[in-house]
Scaffold this active site. Structure first.
Site, short mmCIF file in Angstrom:
data_model
loop_
_atom_site.label_atom_id
_atom_site.label_comp_id
_atom_site.label_asym_id
_atom_site.label_seq_id
_atom_site.Cartn_x
_atom_site.Cartn_y
_atom_site.Cartn_z
N ARG A 86 40.78 45.80 47.24
CA ARG A 86 40.02 44.57 47.35
C ARG A 86 40.98 43.40 47.58
NH1 ARG A 86 38.50 43.05 42.95
NH2 ARG A 86 39.01 44.82 41.63
N TYR A 216 38.19 49.13 53.93
CA TYR A 216 38.42 49.73 52.61
C TYR A 216 37.20 49.54 51.69
CZ TYR A 216 39.55 50.18 47.79
OH TYR A 216 39.45 50.52 46.48
N LYS A 225 30.39 46.01 44.76
CA LYS A 225 30.80 44.77 44.10
C LYS A 225 30.04 43.57 44.68
CE LYS A 225 33.77 47.25 41.98
NZ LYS A 225 33.75 47.52 40.55
N HIS A 245 29.93 44.64 34.95
CA HIS A 245 30.96 45.60 35.39
C HIS A 245 31.21 46.59 34.24
CE1 HIS A 245 35.25 46.10 37.24
NE2 HIS A 245 34.41 46.98 37.71
N SER A 267 38.85 46.88 36.74
CA SER A 267 39.06 47.98 37.69
C SER A 267 40.32 48.76 37.33
CB SER A 267 39.22 47.42 39.10
OG SER A 267 38.10 46.65 39.44
N CYS A 269 41.02 50.74 34.85
CA CYS A 269 41.42 50.77 33.44
C CYS A 269 40.74 51.92 32.70
CB CYS A 269 41.08 49.45 32.76
SG CYS A 269 42.15 48.10 33.27
N ASP A 294 30.62 52.39 36.52
CA ASP A 294 31.21 51.14 37.04
C ASP A 294 30.30 49.92 36.87
OD1 ASP A 294 33.35 49.75 38.31
OD2 ASP A 294 32.26 49.81 40.21
N ARG A 385 41.10 56.74 46.43
CA ARG A 385 39.79 56.86 45.78
C ARG A 385 39.06 58.13 46.17
NH1 ARG A 385 37.95 52.46 42.29
NH2 ARG A 385 39.71 51.03 42.37
O1 SAT Z 1 37.32 48.60 45.45
S1 SAT Z 1 36.30 48.47 44.41
O2 SAT Z 1 36.07 47.08 44.12
O3 SAT Z 1 35.04 49.08 44.81
C1 SAT Z 1 36.82 49.27 43.01
C2 SAT Z 1 37.16 48.37 41.91
O4 SAT Z 1 38.02 47.51 42.07
O5 SAT Z 1 36.57 48.51 40.82
MN MN Z 2 34.85 48.53 39.21
#
Ligand code: SAT
Ligand code: MN
Length: 601
Positions: A86, A216, A225, A245, A267, A269, A294, A385
């Site tokens: 991101r 991405y 998000k 989140h 994210s 963690c 998530d 991922r």
């Molecule tokens: O790339 S994402 O935002 O979908 C994953 C994350 O940062 O939690």
């Molecule tokens: Mn996330």
């Protein structure tokens, strides 16, 4: 490998699921007029459509097929090396005034931003196929469920969204023909995947998202998000619910008593690992099930908070995932999975740092270069991922499709902190818990571009995802609390505290069950705790540490409060609140003063 391949022309019966809602058709027409695609592909989410798109993606090198014996129906995608996470600095909330976006968001004026994006999108899909994807966030019978459409010129996005959401006919049915129905407009174009022309823009008032220049995940799967959190949180405040989140898990005791717990961690963690936790042998008969890993949408029902997972798939961090750390994730990603930016072995297997077993003697790394164990570069990108359907999860909770959601007994906040924050503590009450969430901090990870390992305040793990003014967001939490007669208890955890030797003090993963058990005990009114200035702390005897190989001193350290560290911490809270420029609710300022006073005694 990239996704900028030429247009594809499907055979009859594929790509022609044109919706009937006039508002959608008008919008698609408007975007097509602007972007000038070669053709329009109307997605229906069918198996035939998937097979066609996979075949085209393989032909155009957007995907690489993995060894079908080991990984049925699974593929590898490589994003551009300039496009692997991101991009918070290029993410904008475009509200009419800067104040509405607040001090934590990048703000851009909507009119100017639309104009800039229109220019970038002008003719952007020439020679390409424009896909129109209808999707639904949430189960079919939930009052919170939302419909979105994503227009994209990326096949990877179509195939990923097909996993991450309930896509196709089901969404069209939910939307119906009412042209004034609420639905989200999402436009994505790869453009030329150039970081100089990469913008992720949200227009909450228009329920619109426009993302350009990236291929991405988090930047382009607009359901996640962008809709479920940024636009979602804006709608949630207006409509008196919560978009957070958080992971959601179920814990069932051997006697069959069940609680649901939601946990907000930043994210990368460990949300997915926690949501799929397998209790250690000592906890025979205990069962943990996953509702979400998530994002949670929560609403008030009978004075309690009920939560549901709007997503239909997991977009999880790969490195570190193994049969040791997360067996349920390993089983989930053994089929029907798209991997992004991991390494490819010579026999069509995938590899990443932290996977079980020895590394392969040779592989192709995430950039597409030769790799051996002697290479200095990582084989898999740290933010590589997996995209896998929730139905693959052997520990999926039986109530995930329940429209009313699941009742939440506890909310947990947590981040990566090497010091200061103990393994677990319980807030005194809702408002105190909101304060602990509002001031939480975490060391930054590879999930976003920028420095890794820097402690930053990340309120409720929503810093990059709150779609409006953070002060109003805090107030919304306080207001929700006032409406709950049976609020969840609020806890904080920190799996990442380190000793003087720089090593983690807590083993984490499955052993986190020991902390979860204490949390459940507290919810049932049976767990012991000591009062401290920051909240209720377990003593070492209150945690079930039987059969755990851990040093007594480590436990004392994990549960200890260092007054000097906390003086600094409270000063950092103040600095953070001050940096927000006067938007923090009075109640939270009061909480901070009380906390500070507790350390002066
Ligand atoms: O790339 S994402 O935002 O979908 C994953 C994350 O940062 O939690
Ligand atoms: Mn996330």
């Amino acid at each position: 490998m990239n996704d900028l391949a030429p247009a594809i022309f499907p055979p009859k019966g594929i790509g022609d699921a044109k919706p009937s809602n006039k508002a959608v058709l008008d919008w698609v027409h408007e975007i097509a007029t602007l972007t000038q695609p070669e053709n329009i592909f109307w997605c229906d989410g069918s198996e035939r459509e998937r097979e066609f798109l996979i075949a085209e993606s393989l032909r155009q090198n957007v995907l690489i097929e993995l060894n079908g014996k080991k990984f049925p129906r699974s593929y590898l995608h490589r994003s551009s090396p300039n496009d692997v996470a991101r991009v918070e600095q290029f993410t904008f909330v475009c509200t009419p005034t800067k104040e509405e976006a607040g001090p934590t968001n990048n703000w851009a004026e909507p009119g100017e931003t639309y104009a800039k994006l229109r220019e970038l999108l002008s003719g952007a899909m020439r020679g390409r196929t424009m896909f129109v994807i209808p999707y639904m966030m949430g189960p079919a019978d939930s009052p919170l469920t939302k419909v979105g459409f994503e227009i994209t010129d990326s096949k990877y996005v179509v195939l990923s969204l097909r996993i991450m959401t309930r896509m196709g006919e089901i969404a069209l049915k939910r939307l119906g023909n009412d042209p004034s129905a609420e639905w989200n407009r999402g436009v994505h174009s790869l453009l030329d995947v150039n970081p100089d022309r990469r913008f992720i823009c949200h227009f909450p008032q228009d329920n619109t998202i426009i993302s350009v220049g990236s291929g991405y995940g988090g930047n382009v799967l607009l359901s996640k998000k962008c809709l479920a959190l940024r636009i979602g949180s804006y709608l949630a405040r207006k409509q008196n619910w919560m978009a957070e989140h958080i992971l959601i898990l179920g814990v069932e005791s051997p006697e069959g008593r069940k609680h649901y717990v939601a946990a907000a961690f930043p994210s990368a963690c460990g949300k997915t690992n926690f949501a799929m936790l397998i209790p250690p042998a000592h906890f025979k008969g205990w069962k943990v099930t996953t509702v979400g890993d998530d994002i949670g949408w929560m609403r008030i029902r009978d004075g309690r908070l009920y939560a549901g997972n709007p997503e239909n798939g997991y977009f999880g961090v790969v490195p570190g995932t193994s049969y040791k750390s997360n067996p349920n994730a390993m089983r989930s990603i053994a089929h029907d999975t798209i991997y992004t930016n991991v390494a490819l072995t010579d026999d069509g297997d995938v590899w990443w740092e932290g996977k079980d077993g020895p590394p392969p003697a040779h592989a192709i790394d995430w950039r597409g270069d030769d790799w051996t164990p002697q290479s200095k570069e990582k084989a898999a990108h740290p933010n590589s991922r997996f995209t896998t359907p929730t139905r693959n999860n052997p520990a999926l909770d039986p109530d995930v499709e329940k429209g009313e959601g699941v009742p939440i007994s506890a909310i947990i906040f947590g981040g990566r902190r090497s010091d200061t924050v103990p393994l677990v503590y319980q807030a005194f009450d809702w408002n105190h818990g909101v304060y602990s969430g509002a001031t939480m901090a975490s060391e930054t990870t590879a999930a976003a571009t920028g420095a890794v390992g820097r402690v930053r305040r990340d309120p409720m793990a929503m810093l990059p995802f709150c779609g409006y003014n953070i002060g109003d967001y805090f107030q919304h939490w306080l207001d929700i609390g006032k409406q709950l007669t049976n609020p969840p208890l609020i806890f904080n955890v920190n799996w990442f505290r380190k000793g003087a030797d720089g090593k983690f003090l807590w083993p984490g993963f499955g052993e986190n069950m020991r902390v979860l058990k204490w949390i459940i005990d507290r919810c049932e009114g049976s767990g012991g705790a000591l009062k401290s200035p920051i909240g209720w702390l377990p003593s070492p005897h209150d945690l079930d540490l039987a059969e755990l190989d851990i040093d007594h001193n480590a436990v004392d350290e994990l549960l200890g409060l260092d007054h000097e560290e906390w003086q600094k911490e409270i000063a950092a809270h103040k600095e953070f609140f001050d940096s927000l420029g006067g938007v923090v609710p009075e109640e939270l300022q009061k909480q901070r003063e009380q906390l500070a006073a507790g350390f002066e005694l």
